[in-house]
Design a protein around this motif. Structure first.
Motif, PDB file in Angstrom:
ATOM      1  N   GLY A 309       0.828  -1.206   0.000  1.00 53.31           N
ATOM      2  CA  GLY A 309       0.000   0.000   0.000  1.00 53.31           C
ATOM      3  C   GLY A 309       0.851   1.240   0.000  1.00 53.31           C
ATOM      4  O   GLY A 309       2.013   1.210   0.420  1.00 53.31           O
ATOM      5  N   VAL A 310       0.277   2.332  -0.483  1.00 51.00           N
ATOM      6  CA  VAL A 310       0.964   3.621  -0.437  1.00 51.00           C
ATOM      7  C   VAL A 310       1.047   4.071   1.016  1.00 51.00           C
ATOM      8  O   VAL A 310       0.128   3.833   1.802  1.00 51.00           O
ATOM      9  CB  VAL A 310       0.216   4.666  -1.294  1.00 51.00           C
ATOM     10  CG1 VAL A 310       0.875   6.034  -1.197  1.00 51.00           C
ATOM     11  CG2 VAL A 310       0.150   4.215  -2.747  1.00 51.00           C
ATOM     12  N   ALA A 311       2.146   4.712   1.390  1.00 49.87           N
ATOM     13  CA  ALA A 311       2.324   5.173   2.770  1.00 49.87           C
ATOM     14  C   ALA A 311       1.136   6.022   3.210  1.00 49.87           C
ATOM     15  O   ALA A 311       0.596   6.806   2.437  1.00 49.87           O
ATOM     16  CB  ALA A 311       3.615   5.980   2.886  1.00 49.87           C
ATOM     17  N   GLY A 312       0.735   5.843   4.470  1.00 51.15           N
ATOM     18  CA  GLY A 312      -0.332   6.657   5.023  1.00 51.15           C
ATOM     19  C   GLY A 312      -1.716   6.070   4.872  1.00 51.15           C
ATOM     20  O   GLY A 312      -2.714   6.769   5.064  1.00 51.15           O
ATOM     21  N   ASN A 313      -1.797   4.784   4.532  1.00 52.84           N
ATOM     22  CA  ASN A 313      -3.105   4.153   4.365  1.00 52.84           C
ATOM     23  C   ASN A 313      -3.456   3.211   5.513  1.00 52.84           C
ATOM     24  O   ASN A 313      -4.239   2.284   5.338  1.00 52.84           O
ATOM     25  CB  ASN A 313      -3.161   3.417   3.027  1.00 52.84           C
ATOM     26  CG  ASN A 313      -3.510   4.346   1.881  1.00 52.84           C
ATOM     27  OD1 ASN A 313      -4.671   4.596   1.601  1.00 52.84           O
ATOM     28  ND2 ASN A 313      -2.495   4.879   1.232  1.00 52.84           N
ATOM     29  N   GLY A 314      -2.851   3.446   6.668  1.00 54.06           N
ATOM     30  CA  GLY A 314      -3.210   2.692   7.868  1.00 54.06           C
ATOM     31  C   GLY A 314      -2.226   1.621   8.268  1.00 54.06           C
ATOM     32  O   GLY A 314      -2.396   0.975   9.313  1.00 54.06           O
ATOM     33  N   GLN A 315      -1.156   1.434   7.465  1.00 55.18           N
ATOM     34  CA  GLN A 315      -0.198   0.364   7.783  1.00 55.18           C
ATOM     35  C   GLN A 315       0.490   0.609   9.122  1.00 55.18           C
ATOM     36  O   GLN A 315       0.640  -0.311   9.928  1.00 55.18           O
ATOM     37  CB  GLN A 315       0.865   0.255   6.688  1.00 55.18           C
ATOM     38  CG  GLN A 315       0.323  -0.003   5.297  1.00 55.18           C
ATOM     39  CD  GLN A 315       0.200   1.276   4.489  1.00 55.18           C
ATOM     40  OE1 GLN A 315      -0.306   2.281   4.967  1.00 55.18           O
ATOM     41  NE2 GLN A 315       0.669   1.233   3.244  1.00 55.18           N
ATOM     42  N   SER A 316       0.942   1.843   9.349  1.00 56.53           N
ATOM     43  CA  SER A 316       1.658   2.154  10.595  1.00 56.53           C
ATOM     44  C   SER A 316       0.764   1.942  11.813  1.00 56.53           C
ATOM     45  O   SER A 316       1.190   1.381  12.822  1.00 56.53           O
ATOM     46  CB  SER A 316       2.184   3.594  10.571  1.00 56.53           C
ATOM     47  OG  SER A 316       3.136   3.763   9.542  1.00 56.53           O
TER      48      SER A 316
END
Length: 530
Positions: A309-316
């Motif tokens: 996923g693109v950074a900032g889509n809830g992964q963190s």
């Protein structure tokens, strides 16, 4: 002083007829730090109007060399020439006055200030004795239009993406009159889309006569954007080649001193029982907005589930919730049959979950502690490292020496502060700490961010080694190639939801890319998308 007549021609610059055609020449640069020869009589030749890559393993001396060109540190010996004239660079202000600008890997911006205020900071236009904000805005708008670096001068730095912050850093150097731009690992924190945008910016700057030195370890980027490549290893230059006359394998060999496998050798998986499960998980971000929205996943022993996923889509936020760093609002996290929802990080570690953190400096290491202490951060209060409340230094040092050997940490001593290591060796310290004690499950976030090919190869092999021992893993990475190479299944996140779960051998990068942009695996879109 024209240097053309004073220096013997060498093979490494055989294409240069006269050195006066170079924008920058660095001759015989030597720099020593305690216990380390960072640059060993380095020669660098960069022509005007070219994009020139400097590549090498972490700790090869690339950034040290460029810090000397920018005046952040002074060489012990050697000479620098700009446009054929010898100059002394004792500070960044000397570099700036000679048309040199540097965009650092870790940006030097003031988050609460606007884009315009950051760009003109230190060289503010004034009306009388008062800062002229309108003139600053006008100057920034003209500059951004001239170089096709479009930014909003009124937005605050803290409210824009990492890719946009990088544009601001480039505009800062151009505002100060830079003809030579040094970009230090500029794609390390960018998404694939932002990387493509940066390359367009670099091409545009080249067309307008700017010279760019591009420090990187990503060989596909070197091949895509550069004209020449200087390769460094152990503080020395091992080659200077025209990009179109080389290939990734040759560059890797020059960087590492041996053949490097650029793709992983992954055995067929042997899945065991279900070891980890997420049920209808909801997690909020720092603004109290839903970052993870009803995710359900399961992972088996001996399986790597990759999150793309693109950074900032809830992964963190997902990783933080699993590892006890962020509260779960709704749903359950089940590990080895136990409900561990909202357990503390210490409880989660004790249960048998390892965590390779996304930000190694912020969460993974204590940079002012020696390497030996960082190895036992999660077990300092357990035997054999602790005895009746006191640290057992002999046990700690013995374990440190063992891990330094096993994980090939390049350091003069276990007593070196971990903050003094290169990024690749810092990451090896974290991986050693998390993997050596053989967890039951591992959460691995951005394991090779900012690392060179040698360190990437090593860490990938360690991850697969743990998988083959039956350890289940959740892998989060912005590197799509890494996700495809390591994962047994890939889950794609978009705005906190799972767009689909696929097997890498049964899908394509294009299909995953569409899911990363919000298209579900079944061809539909998120319910609130138009």
């Amino acid at each position: 002083m024209d240097i053309t007549k004073n220096i013997d021609m060498k093979v490494e610059r055989q294409d240069i007829k006269t050195l006066s055609e170079c924008k920058v020449v660095m001759m015989g640069i030597t720099k020593r730090f305690p216990g380390v020869l960072a640059n060993d009589h380095v020669n660098l030749y960069v022509k005007r109007g070219e994009i020139h890559a400097i590549v090498g393993e972490n700790g090869a001396g690339k950034t040290t060399l460029m810090k000397q060109l920018y005046g952040l540190i002074k060489p012990d010996s050697g000479t620098i020439y700009i446009d054929g004239k010898q100059i002394a660079i004792n500070s960044p202000s000397d570099a700036i006055s000679n048309g040199i600008g540097m965009v650092h890997q870790h940006f030097m911006l003031v988050p609460p200030l606007t884009v315009a205020e950051n760009i003109v900071l230190g060289m503010e236009p004034v009306k009388g004795i008062i800062f002229d904000l309108n003139k600053a805005r006008e100057d920034v708008e003209k500059l951004s239009k001239k170089y096709a670096l479009h930014v909003d001068p009124d937005v605050k730095i803290e409210d824009i993406s990492v890719g946009m912050q990088q544009r601001v850093e480039i505009l800062k150097t151009l505002y100060r009159g830079a003809d030579l731009l040094i970009l230090d690992e500029p794609t390390a924190v960018l998404t694939p889309q932002e990387t493509e945008e940066l390359f367009e910016v670099m091409k545009n700057l080249k067309e307008q006569g700017k010279t760019i030195i591009f420090i990187t370890h990503k060989l596909n980027e070197v091949m895509a954007i550069t004209d020449y490549v200087t390769v460094m290893r152990l503080g020395k230059v091992t080659g200077r080649v025209k990009t179109k006359d080389t290939n990734p394998n040759e560059l890797a060999r020059m960087m590492v001193g041996r053949d490097v496998l650029l793709r992983v050798n992954k055995r067929p998986p042997h899945f065991g029982k279900k070891i980890f499960e997420i049920k209808n998980l909801w997690v909020k971000d720092n603004r109290r907005l839903d970052a993870v929205r009803g995710i359900s996943l399961e992972i088996h022993e001996g399986e790597i589930l990759g999150i793309a996923g693109v950074a900032g889509n809830g992964q963190s936020e997902l990783v933080e919730a699993i590892t006890g760093l962020r509260r779960v609002e709704l749903g359950k996290i089940i590990f080895d049959g136990m409900d561990i929802t909202n357990w503390s990080p210490k409880q989660i570690r004790r249960a048998g979950i390892a965590h390779v953190t996304e930000d190694r400096l912020k969460y993974g290491l204590i940079v002012k502690y020696p390497i030996s202490y960082n190895f036992i951060l999660s077990r300092y209060d357990e035997r054999p490292f602790s005895n009746n409340g006191f640290l057992d230094l002999n046990a700690i040092n013995t374990k440190a020496d063992e891990l330094i050997r096993e994980f090939d940490v390049r350091t003069p001593s276990r007593d070196v502060l971990v903050g003094a290591l290169s990024g690749g060796n810092q990451q090896k310290v974290i991986v050693a700490r998390e993997f050596h004690f053989t967890p039951k499950f591992a959460v691995i976030a951005q394991p090779t961010r900012g690392l060179d090919i040698g360190a990437i190869e090593f860490i990938h092999n360690k991850i697969l080694e743990m998988r083959d021992k039956g350890i289940g893993m959740l892998l989060v990475s912005m590197e799509l190639e890494e996700i495809f190479s390591l994962s047994d299944r890939i889950a794609v996140m978009y705005e906190g939801e799972i767009m689909g779960i696929v097997k890498p051998e049964e899908t394509t990068v294009e299909t995953v890319g569409l899911m990363m942009a919000g298209t579900r695996l079944d061809g539909g879109h998120r319910a609130n998308d138009s």
